[in-house]
Enzyme design. Structure first.
Site, short mmCIF file in Angstrom:
data_model
loop_
_atom_site.label_atom_id
_atom_site.label_comp_id
_atom_site.label_asym_id
_atom_site.label_seq_id
_atom_site.Cartn_x
_atom_site.Cartn_y
_atom_site.Cartn_z
N ASP A 82 42.71 38.52 35.89
CA ASP A 82 41.80 37.44 35.51
C ASP A 82 42.51 36.12 35.74
O ASP A 82 43.15 35.57 34.85
CB ASP A 82 41.38 37.61 34.05
CG ASP A 82 40.17 36.76 33.70
OD1 ASP A 82 39.67 36.04 34.59
OD2 ASP A 82 39.72 36.82 32.55
N ALA A 83 42.43 35.64 36.97
CA ALA A 83 43.18 34.46 37.39
C ALA A 83 42.31 33.24 37.59
O ALA A 83 42.75 32.11 37.41
CB ALA A 83 43.92 34.77 38.70
N LYS A 84 41.06 33.45 38.01
CA LYS A 84 40.10 32.37 38.27
C LYS A 84 40.67 31.31 39.20
O LYS A 84 40.48 30.12 39.01
CB LYS A 84 39.64 31.74 36.95
CG LYS A 84 38.95 32.72 36.00
CD LYS A 84 38.48 32.04 34.73
CE LYS A 84 37.77 33.02 33.81
NZ LYS A 84 38.68 34.02 33.20
N ARG A 85 41.37 31.77 40.23
CA ARG A 85 41.97 30.85 41.18
C ARG A 85 40.93 30.30 42.16
O ARG A 85 39.92 30.95 42.44
CB ARG A 85 43.07 31.55 41.98
CG ARG A 85 44.21 32.11 41.13
CD ARG A 85 45.05 31.00 40.52
NE ARG A 85 46.32 31.52 40.03
CZ ARG A 85 46.64 31.71 38.76
NH1 ARG A 85 45.75 31.43 37.82
NH2 ARG A 85 47.83 32.19 38.42
N THR A 119 39.65 37.68 39.77
CA THR A 119 38.57 36.73 39.57
C THR A 119 38.90 35.43 40.31
O THR A 119 40.04 34.97 40.28
CB THR A 119 38.35 36.43 38.08
OG1 THR A 119 39.56 35.92 37.51
CG2 THR A 119 37.92 37.69 37.34
#
Length: 283
Positions: A82-85, A119
């Site tokens: 869950d990085a949301k890069r 993500t």
């Protein structure tokens, strides 16, 4: 940093006093994550480490994260980073290699985190997603693109109307569907999925209409107020079309479980099993 009762003292006894606060905290987090995987893992298909919580502990935190990923894989669980890069294409490629793939250097090949899915944030446009798509397909991994998220203020941007009709999140859903066309497998599901919050079930039918082949990551069940019973539209293509994610409600189940108040692992396992059984009734 919330740890199960007793875990902090047990870990402290195992670590030499000469270690830094970051090293000791990271060791405790690793022990906590392993215990949680042991307890709840048999009722789950994946773990979803939130990278920022590890990165906050500096270099020792990343070492702990790598160990958590390896341990999850040893127990046959998928890992969703869950990085949301999201960034310009050159930087996006570096992120993709760091989380999913590897990078070649003059000194040899350096492997990344080895996550199975990650993500990603699409708000800078398609060219920021394409390096993730290409890297994921090189290594047989997948993406989960933020579409309509579970946080209360998501509506501030994601629900805004755009020129030509629809909302921002619906435009993102169209991008997800387009990127995913060439990644549809025998199951009918694509390697490009979407994050669609369980806290806004009224959008699920429309999201499924726009993204018929996408796997949905469904955060927000439990602590954020989302209910498994409201998620049936996400599973229209089949059981594997949705991944219901619950974090605090499983890790902190012992706080409300009268039968297992003194046994956090048993409480976590019971809550994970309960959520799985509720999800099983959706189809």
């Amino acid at each position: 940093m919330a740890l199960w009762p007793g875990l902090h003292s047990e870990v402290s006894l195992e670590i030499e006093t000469g270690h830094s606060a970051a090293e000791r905290a990271s060791a405790a987090v690793l022990a906590h994550c392993r215990a949680l995987i042991d307890a709840a893992g048999p009722a789950c298909v994946a773990v979803k480490p939130q990278l920022a919580r590890f990165e906050a502990l500096g270099a020792p935190g990343w070492v702990a994260l790598e160990a958590v990923v390896a341990y999850a894989h040893e127990t046959s669980l998928l890992v969703i980073a869950d990085a949301k890069r999201g960034d310009i294409d050159v930087t996006a490629l570096a992120y993709a290699r760091a989380l999913l793939g590897a990078i070649d250097t003059p000194f040899g090949r350096v492997s990344g985190l080895g996550a199975d899915m990650v993500t990603v944030n699409p708000l800078m446009g398609v060219d920021t997603l394409e390096p993730f798509v290409s890297t994921a397909r090189e290594v047989g991994a997948g993406l989960l693109v933020l579409a309509r998220t579970s946080n209360p203020s998501a509506a501030d941007i994601e629900d805004l109307k755009v020129q030509g009709g629809g909302a921002v999140w619906e435009r993102i859903a169209g991008i997800v569907a387009t990127l995913g066309v060439h990644g549809v497998g025998e199951s009918g599901l694509s390697d490009i999925g979407a994050v669609v919050g369980a806290t806004i079930p009224e959008h699920l039918a429309r999201a499924r209409e726009l993204m018929p082949n996408a796997v949905f990551l469904l955060p927000g069940v439990g602590a954020q107020g989302g209910r498994v019973e409201d998620l049936a539209p996400a599973f229209a293509p089949g059981r594997a079309a949705g991944l219901i994610t619950a974090s605090r409600s499983i890790a902190n189940a012992y706080l409300t479980d009268e039968h297992n108040r003194d046994n956090p692992p048993a409480a976590a396992r019971a809550e994970a099993e309960r959520l799985r059984e509720r999800a099983w009734t959706l189809r």
